[in-house]
Design a protein around this motif. Structure first.
Motif, short mmCIF file in Angstrom:
data_model
loop_
_atom_site.label_atom_id
_atom_site.label_comp_id
_atom_site.label_asym_id
_atom_site.label_seq_id
_atom_site.Cartn_x
_atom_site.Cartn_y
_atom_site.Cartn_z
N ASP A 246 -0.63 0.09 -5.09
CA ASP A 246 -1.79 0.89 -4.38
C ASP A 246 -3.06 0.65 -5.21
OD1 ASP A 246 -1.72 2.91 -1.71
OD2 ASP A 246 -3.67 3.12 -3.07
N ALA B 199 0.86 -1.26 -0.01
CA ALA B 199 -0.06 -0.07 -0.09
C ALA B 199 0.99 1.09 -0.10
CB ALA B 199 -0.97 -0.08 1.15
N ALA B 200 1.63 1.80 -1.11
CA ALA B 200 2.38 2.26 -1.30
C ALA B 200 2.13 3.80 -1.49
CB ALA B 200 3.48 2.06 -2.46
N ALA B 201 1.19 4.32 -1.79
CA ALA B 201 0.94 5.70 -2.61
C ALA B 201 0.77 6.58 -1.02
CB ALA B 201 -0.26 5.81 -3.18
N PRO B 202 1.43 7.70 -1.21
CA PRO B 202 2.20 8.33 -2.15
C PRO B 202 3.57 8.17 -2.36
CG PRO B 202 1.85 9.99 -0.35
CD PRO B 202 1.26 8.56 0.10
N THR C 142 -11.60 3.63 -1.45
CA THR C 142 -10.75 4.12 -2.37
C THR C 142 -10.77 3.39 -3.72
OG1 THR C 142 -8.94 2.39 -1.48
CG2 THR C 142 -8.95 4.87 -0.53
N LEU D 280 -3.26 -2.51 -8.10
CA LEU D 280 -4.03 -3.79 -7.89
C LEU D 280 -4.41 -3.63 -6.25
CD1 LEU D 280 -1.32 -6.32 -9.08
CD2 LEU D 280 -3.19 -5.73 -10.34
N ASP D 281 -5.47 -4.67 -6.18
CA ASP D 281 -6.12 -4.60 -4.77
C ASP D 281 -5.11 -5.48 -3.99
OD1 ASP D 281 -7.42 -5.35 -2.52
OD2 ASP D 281 -9.30 -4.91 -3.31
N GLY D 282 -4.54 -4.95 -3.02
CA GLY D 282 -3.57 -5.68 -2.24
C GLY D 282 -4.11 -7.11 -1.83
N ARG D 283 -5.39 -7.14 -1.48
CA ARG D 283 -5.95 -8.57 -0.99
C ARG D 283 -5.90 -9.76 -2.02
NH1 ARG D 283 -11.80 -5.71 0.69
NH2 ARG D 283 -10.93 -4.58 -1.34
N ARG E 60 -4.13 8.19 -6.20
CA ARG E 60 -2.94 8.29 -5.30
C ARG E 60 -1.52 7.52 -6.09
NH1 ARG E 60 -3.86 9.10 0.49
NH2 ARG E 60 -1.96 7.75 0.92
N PRO F 43 -3.88 0.81 5.45
CA PRO F 43 -4.87 1.86 5.58
C PRO F 43 -5.43 1.82 6.98
CG PRO F 43 -5.80 0.23 4.01
CD PRO F 43 -4.10 -0.29 4.02
N ASN G 240 -5.55 2.51 -5.11
CA ASN G 240 -6.11 4.31 -5.34
C ASN G 240 -5.24 4.71 -6.60
OD1 ASN G 240 -7.02 6.63 -5.54
ND2 ASN G 240 -7.23 6.58 -3.47
#
Ligand SMILES: C[S@@+](CC[C@H](N)C(=O)[O-])C[C@H]1O[C@@H](n2cnc3c(N)ncnc32)[C@H](O)[C@@H]1O
Length: 692
Positions: A396, A372-375, A599, A422-425, A401, A453, A398
């Motif tokens: 990320d 989940a890297a952004a920003p 997001t 991508l959705d991390g899940r 972002r 998040p 989003n």
């Protein structure tokens, strides 16, 4: 060079036996403000804003000296920029530096310089360590752990927790009155009566008919009095009120004075003893010091500091624990708009954001995922520790972002990053929707950072809306997503990695539900396939192993907590995990669709026009992606992650600039973006077909 500067930085030595009052007197003897000490070197003597290297170095050392004397600054500046000085003596056991992997050769001179700590750094770290011990001790003491934990204090494992803490020295007791007030013998209590008398102001006294509080100062005073009474409850119970009435009053007053949801204030009250609760709430009212992180891919910290001083900033090393951080005490120019910023020499980043990456301790040549890297604050730090080797995958969910993420990676000149949307899940299934035998992201990375998040209860000073928006439902939603993401992060990590097999979980929340409870859930679910490791961080408060009626795995004591009122940095939680064996294939996350994050929904709601007008970089997307893929006969091919990376490496020489015209707005497919150093040069690849 280092020697010359370090001699300039020499400060009045403190002796072990010197009384604290004398030390305070010595510090206050200098009345010269911080700016006056810097200017003559930089501007007046040279008559130029572009001084020579030597002058700059002298200016830097002066600044360090000046910062050391910051106790002479006006109190408003003290509050804004730094830590109050303390008289706490430095302990030989105090850790000086971060993990070895965090040390950068190019910064070696700086390090030898900064290892000789200024009095300011010393006091900063020691104050935090002292506070940590205070908080830990207060957690060990029956009945005073928090406002409503009386039923949960009988089997508190205080002995275990005390074991790892050094005993308090005499000096420490000087600052520990509130501990002895709460827990010490009656003879140690101060003689004043006021704090034991029933507070007179009630909440009704200060509320207007419209329900708004007036006479805030009076209300805050009443809050402080209630907290004192509760802290000393067992020894001095006011006759007129029960403890629960006082607690209710205190929380109502906090909500009225500071605008918190009652449910959130109650959660904080479960976390902190009464007086500390008020300290925490007060700390959320003022911003933390502004901190920047040197981008060692481009510049050394000392050179950067010199350049910024020449531009009118007062900067100082953030503390001996970080070789790359600089605290900005004052600036004549916008910190986010200097030529150095635009050139990518630094990132504006809160001090506590350094910590998860330091715990991750990336090694050169590794393959690292920032889920989940952004920003990109932590992603760019990872990249600089990789020193251009290995590969950083910055993901990320989003898309909006992701634009900032791409921009930051470009600005900081990161040569080896892939941005994924991508959705991390479901990321571990995303390369081809299958398992590692077929080359998906499952068990693919040497290290994974999940900076999850969260509700942001550690960063209320940045965003006051958190106080009245984080209701119980939003906390539960956040926890649910965090558990899914952490399972996916572990799934993406390679237990057979020769150098890694590490996952770091962090949040900027102080709530136990989002931290220890999430990790505990995962440990229980995966059993011996994963274990908690020490973070390797030089300071921080131990994670909870017990919290009210909850019991967590004992290894969670290795996690670290950071609080604004203790560490003068954003509230944070960091836990380091080692993945020991392959995790079972996850069930297709059927919950994914129904629990789609806000997001993600926002990203999908975005209009075409948004992309056209607002997104010159992150809009690099599907059409360009598809065209390139087709040209290379990769269409409809499910690439393995390794193949994708190889393709990206191979094609970097033929990378092309992407214009807005090439954007296809008709699809929302995931894309991977290979970042090339420079303003707009990128190669885009379709990551693979979306799984399930
Ligand atoms: C705390 S922020 C990350 C900050 C970032 N690590 C940094 O240092 O700049 C959390 C991020 O998680 C992202 N996020 C939320 N849900 C996600 C999901 N399901 N998969 C991947 N990322 C997600 C959000 O878009 C947000 O950017």
């Amino acid at each position: 060079m280092g020697r010359q500067i370090s001699s300039n930085r020499r400060t009045r030595p403190k002796t072990r036996d010197e009384p604290a009052s004398k030390q305070r007197q010595a510090r206050h003897s200098s009345k010269k403000p911080i700016r006056d000490l810097r200017k003559p070197d930089v501007a007046d003597k040279e008559g130029t804003r572009q001084p020579s290297r030597n002058i700059l170095e002298r200016g830097f050392s002066k600044t360090v000296q000046a910062a050391n004397k910051q106790s002479s600054m006006p109190s408003s500046k003290m509050k804004r920029f730094g830590e109050p000085q303390t008289t706490i003596r430095r302990r030989s056991a105090e850790p000086m530096l971060a993990t070895s992997s965090d040390r950068d050769d190019s910064d070696a001179d700086d390090m030898s310089l900064f290892r000789k700590k200024s009095a300011y750094e010393s006091a900063h770290t020691e104050r935090a360590m002292h506070q940590e011990r205070r908080v830990d001790r207060s957690r060990d003491i029956d009945g005073d752990t928090a406002l409503d934990t009386s039923s949960d204090t009988d089997d508190w494992n205080g002995d275990v927790q005390r074991e790892s803490q050094p005993a308090l020295s005499d000096d420490d007791h000087e600052d520990s009155l509130d501990i002895s007030d709460e827990n010490g013998p009656l003879s140690a209590l101060p003689a004043e009566k006021s704090s034991y008398e029933e507070a007179s102001t009630t909440i009704q006294d200060v509320m207007t008919p419209t329900g708004r509080p007036e006479r805030i100062d009076e209300l805050k005073q009443a809050i402080s009095e209630r907290a004192q009474q509760l802290a000393q409850w067992r020894r001095n119970q006011p006759a007129a009120k029960s403890r629960s009435e006082l607690v209710t009053e205190l929380l109502e007053m906090i909500c009225a004075a500071y605008d918190y949801l009652l449910s959130l204030a109650q959660r904080f009250a479960e976390l902190f003893p009464p007086t500390e609760l008020v300290e925490f709430i007060e700390a959320n009212e003022s911003p933390r010091p502004l901190v920047i992180r040197t981008n060692t891919l481009k510049v050394r910290r000392q050179r950067l500091a010199m350049a910024l001083i020449a531009r009118g900033m007062n900067v100082d090393p953030v503390g001996a624990w970080s070789p790359v951080g600089l605290t900005v005490y004052q600036s004549e120019v916008p910190v986010g708009a200097t030529p150095e910023y635009l050139a990518g020499y630094y990132m504006i980043q809160s001090a506590s954001s350094f910590l998860p990456v330091m715990a991750l301790a990336p090694r050169e040549h590794e393959r690292i995922l920032d889920m989940a890297a952004a920003p990109g604050g932590k992603a760019t730090y990872i990249a600089q520790l990789l020193k251009g080797t290995g590969m950083l995958f910055a993901n990320d969910v989003n898309r909006e972002r992701c634009k900032a993420l791409v921009a930051n990676l470009q600005r900081l000149g990161v040569p080896n990053a892939i941005v994924m949307h991508l959705d991390g899940r479901t990321l571990s299934q995303s390369a081809n929707g299958s398992s590692s035998e077929h080359g998906g992201f499952r068990h693919y990375f040497d290290r994974v950072l999940l900076d999850a998040p969260c509700t942001g209860t550690g960063v209320i000073a940045h965003d006051a809306s958190i106080k009245h928006t984080r209701d119980e439902a939003s906390i539960h939603r956040s926890v649910y997503l965090q558990k899914q993401l952490l399972l996916a992060a572990i799934d993406a990590c390679n237990p057979r990695s020769a150098t890694g097999g590490i996952v770091v979980y962090s949040t900027c929340s102080v709530l136990v539900d989002e931290n220890e409870q999430v990790v505990d859930y995962v440990i229980r679910k995966l059993g011996s396939r994963v274990k908690v490791l020490p973070t390797g961080l030089p300071f921080g408060i131990r994670g909870f192993t017990r919290f009210r009626e909850k019991r967590f795995h004992s290894s969670l004591a290795e996690a670290r907590r950071y609080y604004p009122h203790v560490h003068n940095m954003d509230g944070f939680f960091v836990c380091k995990l080692r993945v020991l064996a392959e995790t079972p294939l996850p069930r297709q996350l059927s919950a994914t669709a129904s629990t789609e994050s806000e997001t993600s929904r926002q990203a999908k709601r975005m209009k075409r026009s948004d992309w056209q007008t607002k997104a010159p970089v992150a809009a690099i997307s599907s059409k360009q992606s598809r065209r390139t893929i087709e040209q290379e006969s990769m269409a409809n091919t499910s690439l393995t992650a390794a193949e994708t990376e190889t393709q990206l490496n191979a094609s970097s020489s033929s990378s092309s600039s992407v214009s807005k015209d090439s954007v296809d707005h008709n699809t929302d497919e995931p894309v991977m973006i290979r970042i090339e150093p420079g303003p707009t040069r990128c190669v885009v690849r379709k990551s693979a077909t979306r799984s399930s």
